[in-house]
Design a protein around this motif. Structure first.
Motif, short mmCIF file in Angstrom:
data_model
loop_
_atom_site.label_atom_id
_atom_site.label_comp_id
_atom_site.label_asym_id
_atom_site.label_seq_id
_atom_site.Cartn_x
_atom_site.Cartn_y
_atom_site.Cartn_z
N GLY A 39 -6.31 6.78 -3.50
CA GLY A 39 -6.28 5.44 -2.93
C GLY A 39 -7.61 5.04 -2.35
N PRO A 40 -7.63 3.90 -1.62
CA PRO A 40 -8.90 3.33 -1.18
C PRO A 40 -9.67 4.20 -0.19
CG PRO A 40 -7.03 2.00 -0.43
CD PRO A 40 -6.48 3.05 -1.33
N HIS A 43 -12.40 8.78 -0.52
CA HIS A 43 -13.69 9.42 -0.28
C HIS A 43 -13.67 10.30 0.96
CE1 HIS A 43 -13.79 5.54 1.78
NE2 HIS A 43 -14.57 6.11 2.66
N THR A 204 -13.27 -12.19 4.57
CA THR A 204 -14.29 -11.93 3.57
C THR A 204 -15.56 -12.71 3.90
OG1 THR A 204 -13.34 -13.66 2.22
CG2 THR A 204 -12.70 -11.43 1.70
N PHE A 206 -17.91 -13.87 6.59
CA PHE A 206 -18.24 -13.66 8.00
C PHE A 206 -19.19 -14.73 8.55
CE2 PHE A 206 -16.60 -9.58 6.74
CZ PHE A 206 -15.89 -9.18 7.85
N GLY A 228 -17.01 -0.05 4.39
CA GLY A 228 -16.81 -0.72 3.11
C GLY A 228 -17.08 -2.20 3.16
N PRO A 229 -16.30 -3.03 2.45
CA PRO A 229 -16.60 -4.45 2.32
C PRO A 229 -16.80 -5.21 3.63
CG PRO A 229 -14.91 -3.85 0.76
CD PRO A 229 -15.17 -2.63 1.60
N LEU A 232 -20.26 -4.49 5.03
CA LEU A 232 -21.30 -5.09 4.20
C LEU A 232 -21.36 -6.60 4.41
CD1 LEU A 232 -23.06 -3.84 1.94
CD2 LEU A 232 -21.44 -4.81 0.34
N LYS A 236 -24.59 -8.62 5.97
CA LYS A 236 -25.21 -9.65 5.14
C LYS A 236 -25.26 -10.98 5.89
CE LYS A 236 -24.84 -8.88 0.24
NZ LYS A 236 -26.19 -9.36 0.02
N ASN A 239 -27.81 -11.10 8.65
CA ASN A 239 -29.18 -11.31 8.17
C ASN A 239 -29.40 -12.71 7.64
OD1 ASN A 239 -30.65 -8.90 8.61
ND2 ASN A 239 -29.32 -7.91 7.13
N PHE A 259 -22.44 6.71 4.32
CA PHE A 259 -21.66 6.45 3.11
C PHE A 259 -21.93 5.03 2.58
CE2 PHE A 259 -17.78 5.56 0.69
CZ PHE A 259 -17.77 6.67 -0.12
N ASP A 260 -22.09 4.06 3.49
CA ASP A 260 -22.35 2.68 3.08
C ASP A 260 -23.84 2.36 3.07
OD1 ASP A 260 -19.75 1.92 2.73
OD2 ASP A 260 -19.48 1.15 4.76
N LYS A 263 -26.17 1.14 0.26
CA LYS A 263 -25.77 -0.10 -0.38
C LYS A 263 -26.36 -1.32 0.34
CE LYS A 263 -23.38 2.32 -3.13
NZ LYS A 263 -23.94 2.60 -4.44
N VAL A 301 -21.71 13.09 0.68
CA VAL A 301 -22.66 12.49 1.61
C VAL A 301 -22.55 13.21 2.94
CG1 VAL A 301 -23.34 10.35 2.73
CG2 VAL A 301 -22.29 10.28 0.48
N PRO B 116 -16.15 5.34 -5.17
CA PRO B 116 -15.44 4.37 -4.34
C PRO B 116 -16.34 3.46 -3.51
CG PRO B 116 -15.40 6.52 -3.31
CD PRO B 116 -16.13 6.69 -4.60
N VAL B 118 -18.94 0.61 -2.14
CA VAL B 118 -19.20 -0.79 -2.43
C VAL B 118 -20.46 -0.90 -3.29
CG1 VAL B 118 -19.92 -2.93 -1.33
CG2 VAL B 118 -18.09 -1.59 -0.35
N LEU B 211 -19.50 -12.48 -0.94
CA LEU B 211 -18.42 -12.55 0.04
C LEU B 211 -17.34 -11.52 -0.23
CD1 LEU B 211 -17.79 -16.31 0.76
CD2 LEU B 211 -19.23 -14.69 1.94
N PRO B 213 -17.24 -8.16 -1.79
CA PRO B 213 -18.06 -7.10 -2.37
C PRO B 213 -17.26 -6.30 -3.41
CG PRO B 213 -18.17 -7.07 0.03
CD PRO B 213 -17.07 -8.00 -0.34
N TYR B 217 -11.00 -1.33 -5.55
CA TYR B 217 -9.76 -2.03 -5.23
C TYR B 217 -9.89 -3.55 -5.25
CZ TYR B 217 -7.02 2.02 -4.74
OH TYR B 217 -6.32 3.14 -5.05
#
Lengths: 391, 285
Positions: A39-40, A43, A204, A206, A228-229, A232, A236, A239, A259-260, A263, A301, B116, B118, B211, B213, B217
């Motif tokens: 699943g999500p 990791h 989603t 921000f 994760g998303p 990020l 973003k 900035n 881990f992020d 990216k 990582v 997994p 992003v 928006l 990413p 999933y």
């Protein structure tokens, strides 16, 4: 005749082989590792596995002179009922001597009665709510808590003459915990939290929140976001809307997790966080950890999840040594309470009272070193208890 | 006053992102009558292709985007020819089950291939910065999304309503037997339409990645948002989808500015109210 003679002989041979294998395993120490392996959040499980196996491999395949058998169980996401079922099976059927893992607080809380009754020492690698270790005498934690890293950050902010801060946290358990920790300590240091923004977990875009932060007139934003998303997206927006340029500092904790981090690219450079572990921590112990991890799994990582598992295995090793490999929960926990060692994250010890790890927390800034983003430790706040339990 | 401007600007930008992701599904669902719940999976494929081309293969962004869109369209066309065409005459439930299964397959494949984490699509220098609007700044990428969204809306509406292909498509869907006997190449029309839907999905995945990413999933995470836009806008109605996306985007943004403690409540309340008012779509009479 139902069975031919040859089949019978084969069956006998096979069963005697199974028996022999079972006897060989009877000598080994069994450790159940519970975490998300699908699943999500898979990791986390992958990092637990890589770090635990790297640790055992580094000890020559044995802990405290005993063979160890790692048994992995998959909880998927936050799922207390399933975690409880899996742990019950591990204790009753697999007869594990130790448990480790746990990413989510509800899962850890759900198994507290089981480990209490069966006296199974359980090392929490990650789940970060302060109250967990109070729920059973057999919990030890090698992760961190939000209070532990947030309180020194709030003190530091106050010392930097930052008087007005806006908090912007994701609207769920850990986010509210983080908000409470920052507000509480920052107020104690004489600062003002001008606005507390709670961002829905499904956010989603921000941009609007970042505009509100800008309009609040604060000198810094303290934020907490799940990895994760959301992480990020927020950075973003921070900035792109020019917050850094208009003088609103970024204060975070796990947001620049390794881990992020890669990216984010250049957009992460200069972000300030307070945390207990950086993959770029400059010590021999950390270099050995990173090398061992890479050897075990080149994709793994070095971050808070893998270092939590690595140190967790150290604690389990010491408990096996203290009990001579027999299952003796009280004796094992007594040994764990007194532990003190040099972890890849720096000097650490298990607090005798709370069974939570006492560790140095560092102020870090993201820098590019040879094209790779790292969390550069710029200041150490010294050893920190779990401030959440001190409340 | 500033807050109102902020809501309008951010809402429009957010609505346009929703629109570019949703418009492809509106077309396959409305014009082909095919329930394609793997739409977001195609969007994800497009985004991943672009991320791979720009980051790993070091392609120019402006070259990588069309290439990624073509790759997504090709994947759509191949899947249509091999399996999906057998589903057109099946019941909706079969279509739903198959395309959801396809989404799961693509999630697992993405996870296995790219991990997994992003994935980001690095933007070229011109898009990475912000544009000064006088009273505030707006990420330059959003201006591209707004422009691209309007272009897609106009282009798709023109193709469906005014071109020979659009006529064929509508004929093939409304009565394939008659259309076929009139010499319309039904299979080509179906395959090309599905590929076009996939291409639009891929385009949306790339433009929306700022928006939403990219991660494995993705295929399920944003499906609800997309379905809401399509349902409120009315299936197959491009102008309706555009209106729905902008209205819902502005409402969601306003609630973030003024009542964020309520989460996404107002977004879904608006959806319910709009559906109750116009069950067939915002602009349908």
């Amino acid at each position: 005749m139902l069975f031919s003679r040859r089949a019978l002989v084969r069956a006998l041979a096979a069963s005697s082989f199974v028996l022999a294998a079972a006897q060989a395993h009877a000598q080994s120490v069994k450790i159940g590792i519970v975490g998300p392996f699908s699943g999500p959040f898979a990791h986390y499980g992958a990092l637990f596995k890589a770090a635990a196996e790297a640790y055992v491999a580094g000890q020559g395949g044995k802990l405290g002179g005993r063979e160890v058998e790692l048994i992995y169980r998959d909880t998927g996401g936050p799922n207390p009922a399933q975690a409880k079922g899996l742990v019950q099976e591990l204790i009753v059927k697999d007869k594990v001597d130790y448990l480790g893992g746990f990413v989510f607080t509800p899962n850890a809380l759900a198994v507290a009665p089981l480990i209490q009754q069966s006296q199974t020492p359980t090392v929490i690698f990650n789940a970060a709510t302060s109250a967990i270790t109070e729920k059973s005498d057999y919990f030890v934690r090698t992760g961190y808590t939000l209070w532990q890293v947030t309180v020194p950050l709030a003190r530091w902010a106050a010392k930097q003459h930052i008087a007005r801060v806006v908090t912007a946290v994701t609207d769920y358990g850990p986010g509210l915990d983080a908000e409470a920790a920052f507000k509480n300590e920052f107020a104690r240091q004489g600062g003002t939290v001008v606005e507390s923004i709670r961002m829905p977990i499904a956010t989603t875009d921000f941009g609007p929140f970042v505009q509100r932060i800008k309009a609040s007139g604060a000198q810094a934003v303290y934020t907490f976001l799940p990895g994760g998303p959301p992480n990020l997206g927020f950075i973003k927006a921070y900035n792109e809307n020019g917050l850094a340029r208009s003088g609103v500092r970024f204060l975070g904790t796990a947001e620049t997790d390794e881990f992020d981090l890669q990216k984010f690219g250049d957009s992460a450079v200069g972000l300030t966080t307070a945390f207990h572990y950086s993959g770029a921590h400059d010590s021999a112990a950390n270099k050995a950890f990173v090398a061992a991890l890479k050897k075990q799994d080149p994709g793994a990582v070095a971050n808070y999840a893998s270092v939590g598992a690595w140190d967790g295995m150290y604690v389990i090793q010491k408990m096996i040594e203290a009990t001579g490999g027999r299952k003796d929960g009280p004796k094992a926990i007594a040994a764990a309470r007194a532990l003190q060692w040099e972890s890849p994250r720096g000097p650490v010890r298990i607090d005798g009272k709370t069974r939570h790890i006492t560790q140095d927390v560092y102020l870090r800034q993201v820098e590019m070193v040879g094209g790779v983003a790292v969390n550069k430790e710029v200041e150490s706040f010294g050893p920190q208890l779990d401030h959440g339990l001190a409340q | 006053m500033t807050v109102l401007f902020n809501i309008a600007v951010d809402g429009l930008a957010y609505g346009m992102v929703l629109f570019v992701i949703a418009v492809g599904l509106s077309l396959t669902l409305g014009l082909m009558r095919f329930v394609n719940l793997s739409h977001c999976a195609f969007a994800m494929v497009g985004g991943y292709c672009a991320a791979f081309l720009v980051r790993q293969a070091q392609w120019n962004f402006w070259l990588a985007v069309p290439a990624a869109i073509i790759a997504t369209a090709a994947l759509g066309a191949v899947l249509e020819m091999l399996v999906l065409r057998h589903l057109y005459r099946r019941k909706e439930l079969d279509q739903v089950l198959f395309t959801i299964g396809l989404s799961f397959f693509l999630i697992a494949a993405t996870n296995a291939l790219a991990g997994p984490q992003v994935q980001l699509i690095p933007l070229p220098p011109g898009l990475a910065g912000s544009v000064d609007l006088g009273f505030r700044t707006l990420p330059a990428q959003r201006l591209l999304v707004i422009g691209a969204g309007l272009a897609v809306a106009a282009g798709a509406a023109w193709i469906v309503a005014r071109t020979r292909f659009g006529v064929w498509l509508r004929a093939a869907v409304d009565h394939s037997g008659t259309a076929s006997s009139l010499g319309i190449p039904i299979r080509v029309v179906q395959c090309a339409s599905f590929a076009a839907g996939a291409a639009l999905a891929g385009f949306g995945g790339i433009l929306g990645a700022e928006l939403m990413p990219l991660e494995p999933y993705y295929a399920l995470k944003y499906l609800v948002l997309v379905l809401v836009v399509v349902a409120v806008g009315g299936m197959g109605s491009i102008a309706g989808s555009l209106a729905a996306a902008v209205v819902l985007g502005v409402i969601e943004t306003a609630s973030k500015y003024l009542a964020s403690d309520w989460g996404s409540l107002f977004f879904f309340l608006a959806m319910a109210a709009l559906l109750a008012w116009r069950p067939d779509g915002l602009l349908k009479r």
